[in-house]
Design an enzyme around this catalytic site. Structure first.
Site, PDB file in Angstrom:
ATOM      1  N   SER A 125       0.824  -1.210   0.000  1.00  0.00           N
ATOM      2  CA  SER A 125       0.000   0.000   0.000  1.00  0.00           C
ATOM      3  C   SER A 125       0.855   1.256   0.000  1.00  0.00           C
ATOM      4  O   SER A 125       1.970   1.267   0.520  1.00  0.00           O
ATOM      5  CB  SER A 125      -0.873   0.011   1.264  1.00  0.00           C
ATOM      6  OG  SER A 125      -1.475   1.278   1.449  1.00  0.00           O
ATOM      7  N   TYR A 127      -1.313   0.118  10.320  1.00  0.00           N
ATOM      8  CA  TYR A 127      -1.664  -0.512   9.036  1.00  0.00           C
ATOM      9  C   TYR A 127      -0.500  -0.382   8.054  1.00  0.00           C
ATOM     10  O   TYR A 127      -0.030  -1.379   7.499  1.00  0.00           O
ATOM     11  CB  TYR A 127      -2.916   0.133   8.431  1.00  0.00           C
ATOM     12  CG  TYR A 127      -3.110  -0.256   6.986  1.00  0.00           C
ATOM     13  CD1 TYR A 127      -2.824   0.640   5.955  1.00  0.00           C
ATOM     14  CD2 TYR A 127      -3.538  -1.532   6.651  1.00  0.00           C
ATOM     15  CE1 TYR A 127      -2.958   0.272   4.625  1.00  0.00           C
ATOM     16  CE2 TYR A 127      -3.685  -1.910   5.326  1.00  0.00           C
ATOM     17  CZ  TYR A 127      -3.383  -1.004   4.317  1.00  0.00           C
ATOM     18  OH  TYR A 127      -3.509  -1.378   3.002  1.00  0.00           O
ATOM     19  N   LYS A 181       2.218  -3.305   6.376  1.00  0.00           N
ATOM     20  CA  LYS A 181       2.453  -3.508   4.937  1.00  0.00           C
ATOM     21  C   LYS A 181       3.957  -3.412   4.629  1.00  0.00           C
ATOM     22  O   LYS A 181       4.480  -4.189   3.822  1.00  0.00           O
ATOM     23  CB  LYS A 181       1.660  -2.493   4.120  1.00  0.00           C
ATOM     24  CG  LYS A 181       0.168  -2.784   4.092  1.00  0.00           C
ATOM     25  CD  LYS A 181      -0.104  -4.184   3.517  1.00  0.00           C
ATOM     26  CE  LYS A 181      -1.573  -4.518   3.437  1.00  0.00           C
ATOM     27  NZ  LYS A 181      -1.796  -5.875   2.872  1.00  0.00           N
TER      28      LYS A 181
HETATM   29  C1  WQD Z   1      -8.690  10.189   0.804  1.00  0.00           C
HETATM   30  C2  WQD Z   1      -8.760  11.674   1.125  1.00  0.00           C
HETATM   31  C3  WQD Z   1      -9.292  12.183   3.404  1.00  0.00           C
HETATM   32  C4  WQD Z   1     -13.514  10.895   3.242  1.00  0.00           C
HETATM   33  C5  WQD Z   1      -6.133   5.142   2.721  1.00  0.00           C
HETATM   34  C6  WQD Z   1      -4.985   4.250   3.088  1.00  0.00           C
HETATM   35  C7  WQD Z   1      -4.349   3.691   1.852  1.00  0.00           C
HETATM   36  C8  WQD Z   1      -5.391   3.015   1.024  1.00  0.00           C
HETATM   37  C9  WQD Z   1      -6.515   4.005   0.716  1.00  0.00           C
HETATM   38  C10 WQD Z   1      -5.385   0.625   1.560  1.00  0.00           C
HETATM   39  C11 WQD Z   1      -8.112  12.019   2.460  1.00  0.00           C
HETATM   40  C12 WQD Z   1     -10.362  12.725   2.454  1.00  0.00           C
HETATM   41  C13 WQD Z   1     -12.181  11.157   2.958  1.00  0.00           C
HETATM   42  C14 WQD Z   1     -14.416  11.973   3.421  1.00  0.00           C
HETATM   43  C15 WQD Z   1     -12.628  13.506   3.018  1.00  0.00           C
HETATM   44  N1  WQD Z   1      -5.913   1.880   1.693  1.00  0.00           N
HETATM   45  N2  WQD Z   1     -11.752  12.436   2.837  1.00  0.00           N
HETATM   46  N3  WQD Z   1     -13.940  13.252   3.296  1.00  0.00           N
HETATM   47  O1  WQD Z   1      -6.500   8.009   3.579  1.00  0.00           O
HETATM   48  O2  WQD Z   1      -5.743   8.597   1.194  1.00  0.00           O
HETATM   49  O3  WQD Z   1      -5.675   6.233   1.964  1.00  0.00           O
HETATM   50  O4  WQD Z   1      -7.054   4.425   1.963  1.00  0.00           O
HETATM   51  O5  WQD Z   1      -4.370   0.323   1.022  1.00  0.00           O
HETATM   52  O6  WQD Z   1      -3.370   2.792   2.258  1.00  0.00           O
HETATM   53  O7  WQD Z   1      -4.017   5.049   3.764  1.00  0.00           O
HETATM   54  O8  WQD Z   1      -7.856   7.305   1.525  1.00  0.00           O
HETATM   55  O9  WQD Z   1     -10.204   7.542   0.840  1.00  0.00           O
HETATM   56  O10 WQD Z   1      -9.652   7.477   3.324  1.00  0.00           O
HETATM   57  O11 WQD Z   1      -9.102   9.498   1.978  1.00  0.00           O
HETATM   58  O12 WQD Z   1     -12.229  14.681   2.945  1.00  0.00           O
HETATM   59  O13 WQD Z   1     -15.655  11.806   3.685  1.00  0.00           O
HETATM   60  O14 WQD Z   1     -10.136  12.060   1.233  1.00  0.00           O
HETATM   61  O15 WQD Z   1      -9.045  13.114   4.449  1.00  0.00           O
HETATM   62  O16 WQD Z   1      -7.461  13.265   2.339  1.00  0.00           O
HETATM   63  P1  WQD Z   1      -6.410   7.644   2.121  1.00  0.00           P
HETATM   64  P2  WQD Z   1      -9.280   7.895   1.944  1.00  0.00           P
END
Ligand code: WQD
Length: 323
Positions: free
Chosen positions: A117, A141, A145
């Protein structure tokens, strides 16, 4: 001779199963169904319902299905939950992998594609992230990985295995509506859930050092992710003993949270719902965008779906699964 897909009843795993079958590869799914759905396993594909922590079941499955390679996707993957429950995450993601590797070595199964990841990078302070960018995971997490990558590389060196660790960036979309992401732990499904409830999407902070103040991510269609796994498995078929690849899977294009939310609102026709800015979420890097040059050079793989295709298919998948 089959390839075994752990986590093959899950969102990403089900896409990998279909991509490998479409390429003529026989597969067996190994999944404890803790979050996976047996209905996602196609007719004719054997399903072994067991945990990767169960060594006896792993031994039996590797022998019965004459497994020549494993795509290991089964893992716990919620960043926030990993902070609350690190022991659970290290057990499932690291001890589970170690158990699998032990069974593979004893069975003579020599090929492994490992689901890693972008979380291994933590908060990289670069425009685009290459596989040589220093890794500094910010969550248990991400740590599991990175530790997993170390484990698989050590196994490759010591036991002549062929391994590829694939660092997923932000996965979205669905190859077909029935394979939509059933979770609500990432941006696109979370926005769709808010829209269904007639609520404005939430923006976790708009004071980041980016063009519009919101976080920038590299979104990649799950169908492209699946194709990258197929390309990696095919490469390992003929790779030399001890081969160890570590590859980013992304598109190399940054898209901000606001941009993504706007596309989802337009795709659902709900542009009257204006995003609501709330507090930052701890641990979010302002920007993390992949360089996918290495996977292109080594496997000839390139993403083929754009953001609109991801959003349109996610909307359709959500409609299918939530009515
Ligand atoms: C993306 C952006 C949030 C929801 C994680 C893991 C990564 C992978 C993907 C497994 C961030 C913002 C989110 C909302 C928002 N997982 N957001 N409003 O955190 O980039 O990555 O998931 O491998 O390893 O780290 O993904 O989709 O959670 O968030 O503003 O209602 O969207 O703050 O900036 P992330 P995410």
């Amino acid at each position: 001779m089959s390839w075994m897909i752990t986590g093959g009843a899950g969102y990403i795993g089900a896409h990998v199963v279909r991509a490998m079958r479409a390429a003529g590869q026989s597969v067996v799914v190994y999944d404890d169904l803790s979050t996976g759905d047996a209905a996602r396993v196609p007719d004719g594909v054997p399903l072994v319902t067991a945990s990767v922590l169960d060594r006896a079941r792993l031994d039996a499955a590797l022998a019965e299905h004459r497994v020549r390679g494993v795509v290991h996707i089964a893992a716990k993957k919620q960043v926030g939950e990993s902070v609350e429950k690190p022991l659970l995450y290290y057990r499932e993601n690291v001890t589970g992998l170690q158990t699998l590797l032990g069974a593979m070595v004893d069975a003579g199964t020599e090929r492994l594609v490992f689901s890693s990841s972008a979380a291994v990078y933590g908060m990289p302070d670069v425009e685009t992230v290459t596989e040589d960018t220093p890794c500094a995971p910010m969550s248990p997490y991400g740590e599991t990985k990175l530790a997993g990558e170390w484990l698989v590389r050590a196994a490759a060196r010591a036991h002549g295995m062929r391994v590829a660790s694939l660092r997923y960036f932000n996965v979205a979309g669905a190859a077909t509506p029935e394979l939509g992401d059933p979770g609500t732990h990432n941006l696109v499904p979370m926005v769709l859930e808010r829209i269904e409830a007639g609520l404005p999407p939430l923006v976790f902070g708009d004071d980041y050092p980016t063009a519009d103040g919101t976080c920038v991510r590299d979104y990649i269609h799950v169908a492209d992710i699946a194709d990258a796994h197929l390309a990696a498995a095919q490469h390992l078929e003929t790779a030399a003993e001890g081969t160890g690849l570590t590859l980013n899977i992304g598109r190399g294009e940054g898209v901000s949270v606001l941009e993504m939310i706007d596309r989802v609102l337009r795709a659902t026709g709900r542009t009257e719902l204006r995003p609501e800015v709330v507090e930052r979420r701890p641990g979010d890097p302002a920007r993390i965008v992949a360089s996918a040059d290495r996977i292109g050079a080594q496997l000839g793989w390139h993403a083929s779906h754009d953001v609109d295709a991801m959003v349109a298919s996610a909307v359709e998948g959500r409609r299918r699964s939530h009515g």
